[in-house]
Scaffold this motif. Sequence first.
Motif, mmCIF file in Angstrom:
data_model
loop_
_atom_site.group_PDB
_atom_site.id
_atom_site.type_symbol
_atom_site.label_atom_id
_atom_site.label_comp_id
_atom_site.label_asym_id
_atom_site.label_seq_id
_atom_site.Cartn_x
_atom_site.Cartn_y
_atom_site.Cartn_z
ATOM 1 N N GLU A 84 0.807 -1.231 0.000
ATOM 2 C CA GLU A 84 0.000 0.000 0.000
ATOM 3 C C GLU A 84 0.834 1.272 0.000
ATOM 4 O OE1 GLU A 84 -2.054 1.202 3.617
ATOM 5 O OE2 GLU A 84 -1.124 -0.502 4.678
ATOM 6 N N TYR A 85 2.094 1.208 0.468
ATOM 7 C CA TYR A 85 2.938 2.394 0.500
ATOM 8 C C TYR A 85 3.845 2.504 -0.724
ATOM 9 C CZ TYR A 85 1.460 2.550 5.378
ATOM 10 O OH TYR A 85 0.709 2.600 6.522
ATOM 11 N N THR A 86 4.444 1.402 -1.114
ATOM 12 C CA THR A 86 5.391 1.445 -2.240
ATOM 13 C C THR A 86 4.695 1.307 -3.586
ATOM 14 O OG1 THR A 86 5.751 -0.956 -2.231
ATOM 15 C CG2 THR A 86 7.187 0.402 -0.823
ATOM 16 N N GLY A 87 3.440 0.820 -3.580
ATOM 17 C CA GLY A 87 2.801 0.471 -4.836
ATOM 18 C C GLY A 87 3.332 -0.870 -5.329
ATOM 19 N N TYR A 88 3.282 -1.083 -6.646
ATOM 20 C CA TYR A 88 3.765 -2.340 -7.218
ATOM 21 C C TYR A 88 5.288 -2.404 -7.173
ATOM 22 C CZ TYR A 88 -0.927 -3.268 -8.974
ATOM 23 O OH TYR A 88 -2.275 -3.515 -9.068
ATOM 24 N N TYR A 89 5.812 -3.624 -7.064
ATOM 25 C CA TYR A 89 7.268 -3.805 -7.119
ATOM 26 C C TYR A 89 7.585 -5.251 -7.497
ATOM 27 C CZ TYR A 89 6.902 -6.127 -2.546
ATOM 28 O OH TYR A 89 6.568 -6.992 -1.530
ATOM 29 N N LEU A 90 8.675 -5.406 -8.245
ATOM 30 C CA LEU A 90 9.192 -6.740 -8.550
ATOM 31 C C LEU A 90 10.236 -7.153 -7.524
ATOM 32 C CD1 LEU A 90 9.568 -6.732 -12.441
ATOM 33 C CD2 LEU A 90 8.146 -8.274 -11.087
#
Length: 461
Positions: A84-90
């Motif tokens: 919820e804070y960083t958004g999407y990430y691989l």
Amino acid sequence: MNVTDLTVKNDYCIGCGVCAGVCPSNNLYIDWSPRGELIPHTNNLCNDKCSICLDICPFNNHKINQDAITNSLFSKTRNIKYNEYTGYYLNCYVGFRKDTVKRLKSASGGLATSFLASLIKENIVDRIIAVGISEDNNRMFNFKILNNSNEVYSCAGSAYYPVEISRILKEIIKEKEEFEYAVIALPCVAYALRLAIDKIPKLKKKIKIIASLTCGQLQNRFCTELLSLESGIKVNELAKMNFRQKSENNSAINYMQVATDKNGNEGIPQANQELPSHLWHYQYFKQNACNFCDDIFGEVADVTFMDAWLPEYIDNYRGTSLIISRTPLALKLLENSHEYNLKEISVNSVIESQMGLIQKKRTLLKGKLYKSESSNSFYPEKRVKPDFNVYNENREFIDLTTEIQDLSKELWPKYRLDKSTAEFWNELKPLESKIAKYERKIRIKNLMTKPKKFFKKISGS
């Protein structure tokens, strides 16, 4: 109606310049306001049927917010994760550039600059758009088009100073060559660019990669002038400012800020932690738009870079970077490079490194939205909602910092050409007294809270 009638009038403009860069009527241009901020001004050529400046303004209200954009960009990527804070990430990484000379010239670990240079070296893009020292005497820094890796490295470092991108956008929209670009910018600019790309096919064709830096707040140019005068360089003699000079005698977080005059003479270096802490914490000269930003980690960017503000890395004065990668291309470039000392790190550690920003941009924002809502004034809708309880709990801090932001901008023009900052601080003594009173309350509150937490812990409740 255009951005000057809404965003600027209500003091929500961050001065990114995207609106002026894409205006089809050349109605808008970016210049300084009396409050030391870059804002759009009008040439009175506006087409009444056109709304593109409002459609791409990062502090207007949109149906397409960061969540909608990132869902479209990243949600279908294989192995993608979400927070919820960083958004999407691989994946997330911590590390630094192995070349110590280039690492020391960077703001943190040198990975953002190296990543951008690799995009040109690997022929992924033709040019990079990044902030560097300006040739314009009226602006200390500006966005520039960089043609090779040497030019990219020349722009290493941080610029805590207002910049805008309008000239660059006009240039790449008009050019006939099929150059492709990567851009590195703050989260608000990245958001505006994504909105503009959705509206203008030529930008979509040309801007292939967007990188972001994390950002807590942006001060106006008055803050740079104050730092210069604090170091002994008069404002009208100031030529350049190094905001992040590293010193082996200091920790990474206690970097030096060094002003240089037009004759090349350096002022007295100012250690970050030896400056009045309230300059940043109590938000002197802060641009109001930053009070209404909810993006900590540049969520719409393909890759985001930040300082590793974690206990195990802060003592290394050379600097260390954290990275959030959101695309397979960024992942590949980072993991296959032999120029980096890089290892994976948990997303929770990345979040921990920026907890202060999360408090500002997600929690305190709710209280600031409530304050705006209760005054019946226009405010940009965000992904968090106005909350009376948050405002009530933080009322004194929110009201105090609002007063400080306004008064510091109002007073500085009176004293900016003085030989020292003494008279400026003297006029702000009533506010300094309010800060001292507030801090005493916080200390007493914390002292009273500690025993309660201790007894709660030992009782197991």
